[in-house]
Scaffold this active site. Structure first.
Site, PDB file in Angstrom:
ATOM      1  N   TYR A  70      40.504  46.277  39.064  1.00  0.00           N
ATOM      2  CA  TYR A  70      39.590  47.199  38.407  1.00  0.00           C
ATOM      3  C   TYR A  70      38.440  46.394  37.834  1.00  0.00           C
ATOM      4  CZ  TYR A  70      37.789  50.705  35.134  1.00  0.00           C
ATOM      5  OH  TYR A  70      36.984  51.583  34.439  1.00  0.00           O
ATOM      6  N   LYS A  87      35.886  42.711  26.403  1.00  0.00           N
ATOM      7  CA  LYS A  87      37.058  42.852  25.551  1.00  0.00           C
ATOM      8  C   LYS A  87      37.118  41.827  24.402  1.00  0.00           C
ATOM      9  CE  LYS A  87      39.305  45.863  28.753  1.00  0.00           C
ATOM     10  NZ  LYS A  87      39.373  45.922  30.184  1.00  0.00           N
ATOM     11  N   ASP A 136      36.363  38.176  37.647  1.00  0.00           N
ATOM     12  CA  ASP A 136      36.310  39.183  36.589  1.00  0.00           C
ATOM     13  C   ASP A 136      37.382  38.827  35.568  1.00  0.00           C
ATOM     14  OD1 ASP A 136      36.447  41.310  34.899  1.00  0.00           O
ATOM     15  OD2 ASP A 136      36.468  42.845  36.466  1.00  0.00           O
TER      16      ASP A 136
HETATM   17  C1  LIG Z   1      38.376  46.713  31.131  1.00  0.00           C
HETATM   18  C2  LIG Z   1      37.924  46.023  32.375  1.00  0.00           C
HETATM   19  C3  LIG Z   1      36.627  46.177  32.879  1.00  0.00           C
HETATM   20  C4  LIG Z   1      35.652  47.182  32.324  1.00  0.00           C
HETATM   21  O1  LIG Z   1      35.285  46.927  31.022  1.00  0.00           O
HETATM   22  P1  LIG Z   1      34.713  48.141  30.123  1.00  0.00           P
HETATM   23  O2  LIG Z   1      34.320  47.478  28.858  1.00  0.00           O
HETATM   24  O3  LIG Z   1      35.832  49.121  30.024  1.00  0.00           O
HETATM   25  O4  LIG Z   1      33.550  48.716  30.861  1.00  0.00           O
HETATM   26  C5  LIG Z   1      36.245  45.383  33.939  1.00  0.00           C
HETATM   27  N1  LIG Z   1      37.100  44.500  34.496  1.00  0.00           N
HETATM   28  C6  LIG Z   1      38.353  44.361  34.060  1.00  0.00           C
HETATM   29  C7  LIG Z   1      39.237  43.336  34.696  1.00  0.00           C
HETATM   30  C8  LIG Z   1      38.824  45.119  33.004  1.00  0.00           C
HETATM   31  O5  LIG Z   1      40.092  45.008  32.605  1.00  0.00           O
END
Ligand SMILES: *Cc1c(COP(=O)(O)O)cnc(C)c1O
Length: 422
Positions: free
Chosen positions: A145, A261, A233
């Site tokens: 994701y 995060k 990511d």
């Molecule tokens: C949470 C998440 C995102 C998206 O971040 P948001 O602040 O919710 O837009 C992207 N990549 C990963 C791996 C994530 O866990």
């Protein structure tokens, strides 16, 4: 049974004015059934709902919180920043300090730009990768994701998996025409049209799936062979698996890294960074446009710096030991209670998979018994322990989850397991 009237009333009111009553879909409890708790306040490992029920929280804002809720160092930093103004539309020392801290701790990041969410970070990293390479194609892996940008909403994990969607309505075929989806843990053969490969170096949005030996090294080599950039990511894994993220412990150096995060201390934030020559393709230096009214926001940079200031290597090592022990004991207890379950851990991250064999990709991850997860979820919640209301999320023990707190969760889990239908 705890009272739930305020929660229910808020949920009814919310549904009148907010689609589904929530600001992000998984929160609505759609896949586990029932109606959500509305959080009134939180502190350390605990949160309290609108009815005053208290929970031991393993969601921790899906990983945005690592020091525990409302950590005084973070709260003080945010409050004192707010007193000086909440946004200016001009550069600040705070963003320089946060950027310096990120660059110092993550060796592959030579330059970094701050944004306001993980979604913006991945979207912008891909744009700069395309601008730098002058190529169109993007490769992602099923079950990873990367936020909700159009081009990345194919075979996504997290909420997209929870809702059982292949992608999303409203995303046109043109928008995903340059996106190639490959199975996780298999190195795809790339070609010279590929701008970049984006990957969660440790997948944490299809449950917890570790990279197979050689997978990330293989991506690095295959990208180098055709001149495609490697984008990690690390929105979850950054400052969660250690100060240099997953890349630090796995020893593979990406060209670009996405963060989010943890680096905002719970205030909306994101960041992307990496090779200086690639990042300098961004405006105002280069031709790739990217911007944000609230980017580098003073509350976010204050919260993030405060959080990072407490994240020492020792604390990560300590947390990792606790998380590992917790995962082992939880698996043993649940299996002893007759549940067919696996509790993998990787560093400080803990998964929960209802099935006999740990998955290595999205096809395997989707075989988790979602009904059993939902049943266990509710058995825990009734007993005052909150995990994510979706079978594809992971657990986020943090620095506030002492051995004593984790032992309490284990006791509750053992009891909950006996009333879980699998
Ligand atoms: C949470 C998440 C995102 C998206 O971040 P948001 O602040 O919710 O837009 C992207 N990549 C990963 C791996 C994530 O866990």
């Amino acid at each position: 049974m705890s009272t739930w009237s305020e929660n229910d009333e808020l949920f009814e009111r919310a549904q009148e004015v907010i689609p589904g009553g929530v600001s992000s879909p998984v929160r609505a409890f759609g896949s586990v059934g029932g109606s959500p708790y509305f959080v009134a306040k939180a502190e350390g490992p605990h949160l309290w709902d609108a009815d005053g029920n208290r929970y031991l929280d393993l969601v921790q804002s899906y990983g945005a919180i690592i020091l525990g809720h409302a950590h005084p160092v973070v709260v003080d930093a945010i409050v004192s920043a707010a007193a000086d103004g909440t946004s200016y539309g001009a550069p600040t020392e705070g963003e320089v300090l946060l950027a310096e801290e990120i660059v110092r701790r993550v060796p592959s990041i030579e330059k970094v730009r701050l944004v306001s969410s993980g979604t913006e970070a991945t979207m912008s990293a891909i744009r700069v990768a395309r601008g730098h390479t002058k190529r169109d194609k993007l490769v992602k892996f099923a079950g990873c994701y990367h936020g909700h940008a159009d081009q990345l909403l194919v075979a996504g994990g997290s909420g997209v998996a929870t809702l059982g969607l292949p992608g999303s309505a409203g995303v046109t075929s043109n928008q995903v025409a340059d996106t190639v989806v490959a199975p996780y843990n298999v190195v795809p053969t790339l070609d010279e049209q590929t701008a970049c490969v984006i990957v969660e170096p440790v997948a944490a949005n299809m449950g917890l799936v570790a990279p197979a030996g050689g997978f990330l090294e293989g991506l690095r080599a295959e990208g180098d062979r055709v001149g495609a950039l490697l984008v990690f990511d690390e929105v979850i894994t950054g400052f969660r698996l250690g100060n240099a993220g997953a890349q630090g412990r796995l020893g593979v150096r990406p060209d670009l890294t996405c963060l989010g995060k943890v680096i905002g201390g719970g205030v909306p934030v994101g960041a992307f960074g990496g090779r200086a020559d690639v990042m300098d393709a961004l405006a105002p230096v280069g031709p790739v446009y990217q911007a944000g009214t609230l980017s580098g926001n003073p509350l976010a940079t204050a919260g993030g710096r405060a959080a990072l200031s407490l994240l020492t290597d020792d604390r990560f090592a300590d947390l990792e030991k606790r998380a590992g022990r917790f995962a082992e004991q939880l698996e043993r207890q649940l299996r002893d209670a007759g549940l067919d379950v696996r509790v993998p851990s990787f560093g400080t991250l803990v998964g929960l998979y209802f099935g006999a064999d740990l998955p290595v990709d999205y096809d395997g991850a989707k075989r988790t018994d979602e009904q059993a997860y939902a049943s266990f979820f509710h058995a825990l919640l009734e007993r005052g322990v909150a995990i994510a209301p979706g079978a594809y999320e992971v657990m986020f023990p943090g620095l506030a989850h002492t051995d004593e707190i984790l032992d309490r969760i284990l006791d509750v889990a053992a009891d909950a397991a006996s009333s879980t239908r699998a």
